[in-house]
Every structure is written in structure tokens, then in C-alpha cells.
Design a protein around this motif. Sequence first.
Motif, PDB file in Angstrom:
ATOM      1  N   GLU A 135      10.151  -4.034   3.564  1.00  0.00           N
ATOM      2  CA  GLU A 135       9.963  -4.023   5.111  1.00  0.00           C
ATOM      3  C   GLU A 135       9.536  -2.410   5.302  1.00  0.00           C
ATOM      4  N   LEU A 136       8.178  -2.419   5.558  1.00  0.00           N
ATOM      5  CA  LEU A 136       7.602  -0.993   5.695  1.00  0.00           C
ATOM      6  C   LEU A 136       7.761  -0.375   7.104  1.00  0.00           C
ATOM      7  N   GLN A 137       8.208   0.673   7.383  1.00  0.00           N
ATOM      8  CA  GLN A 137       8.193   1.050   8.844  1.00  0.00           C
ATOM      9  C   GLN A 137       6.805   1.995   9.050  1.00  0.00           C
ATOM     10  N   LEU A 138       5.977   1.404   9.675  1.00  0.00           N
ATOM     11  CA  LEU A 138       4.585   2.367   9.798  1.00  0.00           C
ATOM     12  C   LEU A 138       4.797   3.810  10.655  1.00  0.00           C
ATOM     13  N   PRO A 139       3.961   4.383  10.249  1.00  0.00           N
ATOM     14  CA  PRO A 139       4.130   5.988  11.234  1.00  0.00           C
ATOM     15  C   PRO A 139       3.695   5.786  12.357  1.00  0.00           C
ATOM     16  N   SER A 140       3.978   6.790  13.302  1.00  0.00           N
ATOM     17  CA  SER A 140       3.508   6.795  14.488  1.00  0.00           C
ATOM     18  C   SER A 140       2.182   7.199  14.972  1.00  0.00           C
ATOM     19  N   THR A 141       1.533   7.890  14.027  1.00  0.00           N
ATOM     20  CA  THR A 141       0.265   8.079  14.026  1.00  0.00           C
ATOM     21  C   THR A 141      -0.569   7.355  13.115  1.00  0.00           C
ATOM     22  N   ARG A 142      -1.725   6.771  13.388  1.00  0.00           N
ATOM     23  CA  ARG A 142      -2.399   5.965  12.576  1.00  0.00           C
ATOM     24  C   ARG A 142      -3.239   6.556  11.651  1.00  0.00           C
ATOM     25  N   HIS A 143      -3.292   7.761  11.493  1.00  0.00           N
ATOM     26  CA  HIS A 143      -4.430   8.608  10.582  1.00  0.00           C
ATOM     27  C   HIS A 143      -3.091   9.273   9.559  1.00  0.00           C
ATOM     28  N   SER A 144      -1.876   8.755   9.692  1.00  0.00           N
ATOM     29  CA  SER A 144      -0.958   9.522   8.716  1.00  0.00           C
ATOM     30  C   SER A 144      -1.443   8.929   7.278  1.00  0.00           C
ATOM     31  N   PHE A 145      -1.831   7.701   7.384  1.00  0.00           N
ATOM     32  CA  PHE A 145      -1.967   7.084   5.948  1.00  0.00           C
ATOM     33  C   PHE A 145      -3.174   6.138   6.202  1.00  0.00           C
ATOM     34  N   ALA A 146      -4.133   6.305   5.375  1.00  0.00           N
ATOM     35  CA  ALA A 146      -5.111   5.469   5.164  1.00  0.00           C
ATOM     36  C   ALA A 146      -4.656   4.230   4.555  1.00  0.00           C
ATOM     37  N   THR A 147      -5.661   3.083   4.676  1.00  0.00           N
ATOM     38  CA  THR A 147      -5.160   1.800   4.195  1.00  0.00           C
ATOM     39  C   THR A 147      -5.055   1.759   2.704  1.00  0.00           C
ATOM     40  N   HIS A 148      -5.902   2.439   2.149  1.00  0.00           N
ATOM     41  CA  HIS A 148      -5.784   2.272   0.554  1.00  0.00           C
ATOM     42  C   HIS A 148      -4.819   3.232   0.072  1.00  0.00           C
ATOM     43  N   GLU A 149      -4.425   4.311   0.774  1.00  0.00           N
ATOM     44  CA  GLU A 149      -3.330   5.174   0.570  1.00  0.00           C
ATOM     45  C   GLU A 149      -1.748   4.224   0.460  1.00  0.00           C
ATOM     46  N   LEU A 150      -1.781   3.460   1.630  1.00  0.00           N
ATOM     47  CA  LEU A 150      -0.581   2.703   1.789  1.00  0.00           C
ATOM     48  C   LEU A 150      -0.609   1.680   0.545  1.00  0.00           C
ATOM     49  N   PHE A 151      -1.827   1.112   0.218  1.00  0.00           N
ATOM     50  CA  PHE A 151      -1.954  -0.062  -0.830  1.00  0.00           C
ATOM     51  C   PHE A 151      -1.432   0.703  -2.196  1.00  0.00           C
ATOM     52  N   ASN A 152      -2.012   1.860  -2.417  1.00  0.00           N
ATOM     53  CA  ASN A 152      -1.481   2.476  -3.651  1.00  0.00           C
ATOM     54  C   ASN A 152      -0.039   2.910  -3.674  1.00  0.00           C
ATOM     55  N   LEU A 153       0.530   3.227  -2.671  1.00  0.00           N
ATOM     56  CA  LEU A 153       2.009   3.634  -2.574  1.00  0.00           C
ATOM     57  C   LEU A 153       2.989   2.351  -2.862  1.00  0.00           C
ATOM     58  N   LEU A 154       2.364   1.138  -2.422  1.00  0.00           N
ATOM     59  CA  LEU A 154       3.118  -0.053  -3.037  1.00  0.00           C
ATOM     60  C   LEU A 154       2.667  -0.389  -4.434  1.00  0.00           C
ATOM     61  N   SER A 155       1.286  -0.427  -4.607  1.00  0.00           N
ATOM     62  CA  SER A 155       1.066  -1.239  -5.811  1.00  0.00           C
ATOM     63  C   SER A 155       1.672  -0.055  -7.134  1.00  0.00           C
ATOM     64  N   PHE A 156       1.764   0.975  -6.825  1.00  0.00           N
ATOM     65  CA  PHE A 156       2.149   2.000  -7.985  1.00  0.00           C
ATOM     66  C   PHE A 156       3.675   1.701  -8.274  1.00  0.00           C
ATOM     67  N   SER A 157       4.481   1.278  -7.596  1.00  0.00           N
ATOM     68  CA  SER A 157       5.982   0.729  -7.698  1.00  0.00           C
ATOM     69  C   SER A 157       6.039  -0.529  -7.935  1.00  0.00           C
ATOM     70  N   GLN A 158       4.822  -1.530  -7.882  1.00  0.00           N
ATOM     71  CA  GLN A 158       4.918  -2.788  -8.065  1.00  0.00           C
ATOM     72  C   GLN A 158       5.776  -3.490  -6.988  1.00  0.00           C
ATOM     73  N   ILE A 159       5.648  -3.182  -5.680  1.00  0.00           N
ATOM     74  CA  ILE A 159       6.286  -3.615  -4.485  1.00  0.00           C
ATOM     75  C   ILE A 159       5.492  -4.118  -3.699  1.00  0.00           C
ATOM     76  N   GLU A 160       5.745  -5.419  -2.708  1.00  0.00           N
ATOM     77  CA  GLU A 160       5.114  -6.087  -2.153  1.00  0.00           C
ATOM     78  C   GLU A 160       5.785  -6.037  -0.752  1.00  0.00           C
ATOM     79  N   PRO A 161       4.799  -5.559   0.440  1.00  0.00           N
ATOM     80  CA  PRO A 161       5.469  -5.737   1.780  1.00  0.00           C
ATOM     81  C   PRO A 161       5.645  -7.234   2.039  1.00  0.00           C
ATOM     82  N   ILE A 162       6.912  -7.383   2.743  1.00  0.00           N
ATOM     83  CA  ILE A 162       7.383  -8.798   3.249  1.00  0.00           C
ATOM     84  C   ILE A 162       7.212  -8.511   4.819  1.00  0.00           C
TER      85      ILE A 162
END
Length: 307
Positions: A30-57
Motif C-alpha cells: 500500500e503506497l502512501q502518496l506524497p502531498s505534492t503531486r510533482h514529487s514523483f512523476a508516474t514513471h518514477e513511481l513505476f520504476n520505484l516499484l518495478s526495481f524491487s519487483q513489488i506491485e501496488p495493491i
Amino acid sequence: MLFSNPLAARVEADPHQVSLVGKQGLQYVELQLPSTRHSFATHELFNLLSFSQIEPIALRAPENMALGKVPLNLEDWEFWLETAAELYGDSPYRYFICHGAAVTLNEVFDYLDARPRDFNGLHDYKTQYVETVIQQLNTLENVAQALNIKLLIENAPMSGQEYFEPGQDWIHPALRTPRHLLQIAEATGTGICFDSANARITSHVLSYMHRSRSLFAAATEKEVLNATRTWIDFYRELKEHTALTRLSFAISWGDTPATHHIPFPEGAYPELLAFAQLLHPELPVILPTGNNKLKEMMEPLMRLKMR
């Protein structure tokens, strides 16, 4: 039955926290999203999860996007819901967790002071808050359903952190008993994310108030008299609408990191076993991981599974 349920960890959008989840052998977060939407681009969040082979539930709405008070910033909500849809891909788990806003006691008192002859003022304040949540969720459901995302609303604790310290008088006026949550679920079709620690706090505090005949914590007499006595009773009333369970323990008021979202102590294992009997075997279970204590959070489940 709990011990075979899909397990996830609750984490911030932080590479270190996400990597620890993978090291413990879990697949979901379960991923707690940051309070500013510019903290992470979508591809950065995707890379963050895929690098660890983790899926968001599930993704949890940013802290500054709580419901019940300020008007919706629909642009921000659309951004995060669209981001969620991209992250989920073709996953069967497509949950987005919403939460209610905390208010200060001064806000409550100002409302009551403006209505000195209204003996139901506190009840009216809470009703207005819940109706606002319902209106906001109905608006958000239109966006979420188009993206095939399931919105959930979580049950609230009594207050924010360090409630009894000066300047920290933030309190949750509603969403802390089954009555309001069921009202919201039935009016909007939104599901429920059941937080066992929050339910344990509110059930015990309101039960104490019933026993002691005291009224504080911005609670109405109706809340006190109708409060569930245990967190398991709380869940039993919400079971039909619950899509996710966030499982952890809490002590007393639960307003410090050492008393809220902590591992189940051995003395509370009977509670955990009783809860396991109620839980559908396919309902995902999320373990909070504050202070990087995922291993400690998993230990009670592992020990009970081996019995």
C-alpha cells in the motif's frame, strides 16, 4: 483465514522502504502518496516499484487531500487516480484509499458557540461532515469508475499524533465508528479499508466513556452509546463492505508511534485468532511498517501460523 491471505506492506514512496518489503518476501504494497503531486512523476513511481519487483495493491490519497472539510481539488484527484490506473496496469488489485480530515477542537467549539441554543450542535456538526464526505466521494466515484479503480474509505483513529501536547489538538470528528462508515458505503458504493489499530483505539476509548459516563473527545452521546466494544465487533459490522484490512495493534489513545500501528503482543494473540476466523481468505491484509518494523509486524502471523 488470515494466515493464507495476500499480504502487503504499507510504505511511503521511498526507495529504501520499498526495497525492505521485497527483502521480506512480500509482493504487494500500500503506497502512501506524497502531498505534492510533482514529487514523483508516474514513471518514477513505476520504476520505484518495478526495481524491487513489488506491485501496488492500493494507493492512499495524499495527506493534504483528506475528505470532509475543504472543497475537492478535482484536478489533483484526477491526476492521482490516472496515475494509479497506469501503475496498476492489468493487476486485479486496483484500490485507492481515501481518508477523512482531522479538525481542531477550536473549530468544533466555534461551531457550537455560534449555535448556543442548539443542543444537538455536535451531532449536527458531525452530520454535516459526513454528508460532505458522501458528496465528495460521489464526485470521485465518477472519475474512479471510468478508470476501473475501486475507492475505499478508511476508519479513522480518535486524533492526530501527540494529541495531549499543546498545539496538537487535531481530532477526527467522524469515521471512527461503524455507523458513519456504513452510511457512507451505502450512499456511495465506496468500499471500506478496515484499520484494526484505529478500530481498537476508538472502540476502547468510546467504551470507556460509556462506562465512566463522561463525554470528551468531541463525541456525542449517540456515538458513545452505540460504539462497538472491541475492534473485532467493529470489523464484524463492516465486514460486508470491507475490501482491504490494515492489520496492527494499538494501545490506549494511540497518539504516538509507540502506541499506534504496532505489532500484536503475545497477550493479544487470542484477539488475532478470533479475527482470523472472520476474515475471508482472499481479502488482502496490509501490515503498517512504521520505523521500518516490517519484520516485527510479520512475526505474530508467522508464530501463529506455525502453531
